[in-house]
Design an enzyme around this catalytic site. Sequence first.
Site, mmCIF file in Angstrom:
data_model
loop_
_atom_site.group_PDB
_atom_site.id
_atom_site.type_symbol
_atom_site.label_atom_id
_atom_site.label_comp_id
_atom_site.label_asym_id
_atom_site.label_seq_id
_atom_site.Cartn_x
_atom_site.Cartn_y
_atom_site.Cartn_z
ATOM 1 N N CYS A 136 0.837 -1.214 0.000
ATOM 2 C CA CYS A 136 0.000 0.000 0.000
ATOM 3 C C CYS A 136 0.865 1.255 0.000
ATOM 4 O O CYS A 136 1.320 1.706 1.053
ATOM 5 C CB CYS A 136 -0.925 -0.015 1.206
ATOM 6 N N CYS A 139 -0.485 4.155 2.020
ATOM 7 C CA CYS A 139 -0.331 4.028 3.476
ATOM 8 C C CYS A 139 1.116 4.276 3.891
ATOM 9 O O CYS A 139 1.375 4.912 4.913
ATOM 10 C CB CYS A 139 -0.690 2.629 3.966
ATOM 11 N N ASP A 140 2.062 3.750 3.124
ATOM 12 C CA ASP A 140 3.447 3.688 3.603
ATOM 13 C C ASP A 140 4.443 4.519 2.789
ATOM 14 O O ASP A 140 5.616 4.611 3.165
ATOM 15 C CB ASP A 140 3.926 2.220 3.600
#
Length: 314
Positions: A136, A139-140
């Site tokens: 992701c 997300c990261d």
Amino acid sequence: MSSPIAVKTLIVGSGPAGYTAAVYAARAMLEPVLLAGMQPGGQLTITSDVENWPGDSKVEGPALMERMSEHAAAMGAKIEYDVATSLDLSKRPFTAVCDSGAVYHAETVILATGAQARWLGLPSEEKLKGFGVSACATCDGFFFRDKEVAVIGGGNTAVEEALFLTRFAKKVTLIHRRDSLRAEKIMQDRLFKHPNVEVIWDHEAVEILGEPGEQGVTGLKLRQVKTGETRDLAVQGAFVAIGHAPASQLVEGQLETHLGGYVVVKPFSTETSVPGVFAAGDVTDHIYRQAVTSAGMGCMAALEAERFLSAEGE
Ligand code: NAP
């Protein structure tokens, strides 16, 4: 365990299929309850810009899902931020037990549990998840500012992830096992034009190098698929974007599935192998897997649930 709550239509899942089913079911006076699941809003909440939702030339995935949730609630659907841990489809009413302890007895169920990211299945990938291995970018990606990262895959997700990561990383290398991408042409154009992106064709990642903890990912061992030659690529992050698998664990052994877990529905319908249970979106669709097609199937499922219940009342 709390006393069962009787519902006419229980919707499991909160992606475009679930919320659209909720809008239609609420308008059909089915007083639907929607279980939002572990990741309310589904896959679009971990994506960046969406450019193919009709009516929005560009909208952020999380914002779009928030609007869908508000829309469903405004129509009268009850949205519960709870996770179905078991679903018994062996007899009606169907029984869903939730993480909170709530139990639902449902006359009809609309399964809209979507899909989840697939992994390569390498032991080194498992070991380094959270230490530079991710599925992701939204997300990261932030953790890879000024670093070099790799994205593995050749579809829309891989290209989107690679482009998104250029916002942070100083270099993004896309690794694909063939010599052409299956991503949309407009996305490919953007990728090939980007000065900080390199594509390595005909290679697969056979190992992710590094150690969990402080060090994290240090590189990838790549194998040329035609010659078998291997080489190392130095990167500090590895994003796996090789597609999705249907999230059908809840109904395993209860509904007919095929192609690795996709719920089988009748042609031009969302009817599953159990009367009164309907499936919509990525949990059943192995072909299109778009937000808009999922929404369409959610609409079909609600209409079919309503017809199913009306026919019983006749
Ligand atoms: P996908 O289209 O199925 O592509 C998966 C990619 O991963 C393929 O290029 C495949 O290679 C590669 N792959 C699969 N297994 C692999 C393995 N073990 N090792 C290395 N590579 C592997 O999946 P997706 O990109 O996640 O997209 C899923 C669906 O969502 C698609 O229908 C897509 O159009 C849709 N989607 C749409 C958007 C958008 O419209 N903006 C954004 C994201 C996703 P091969 O090419 O060799 O098979």
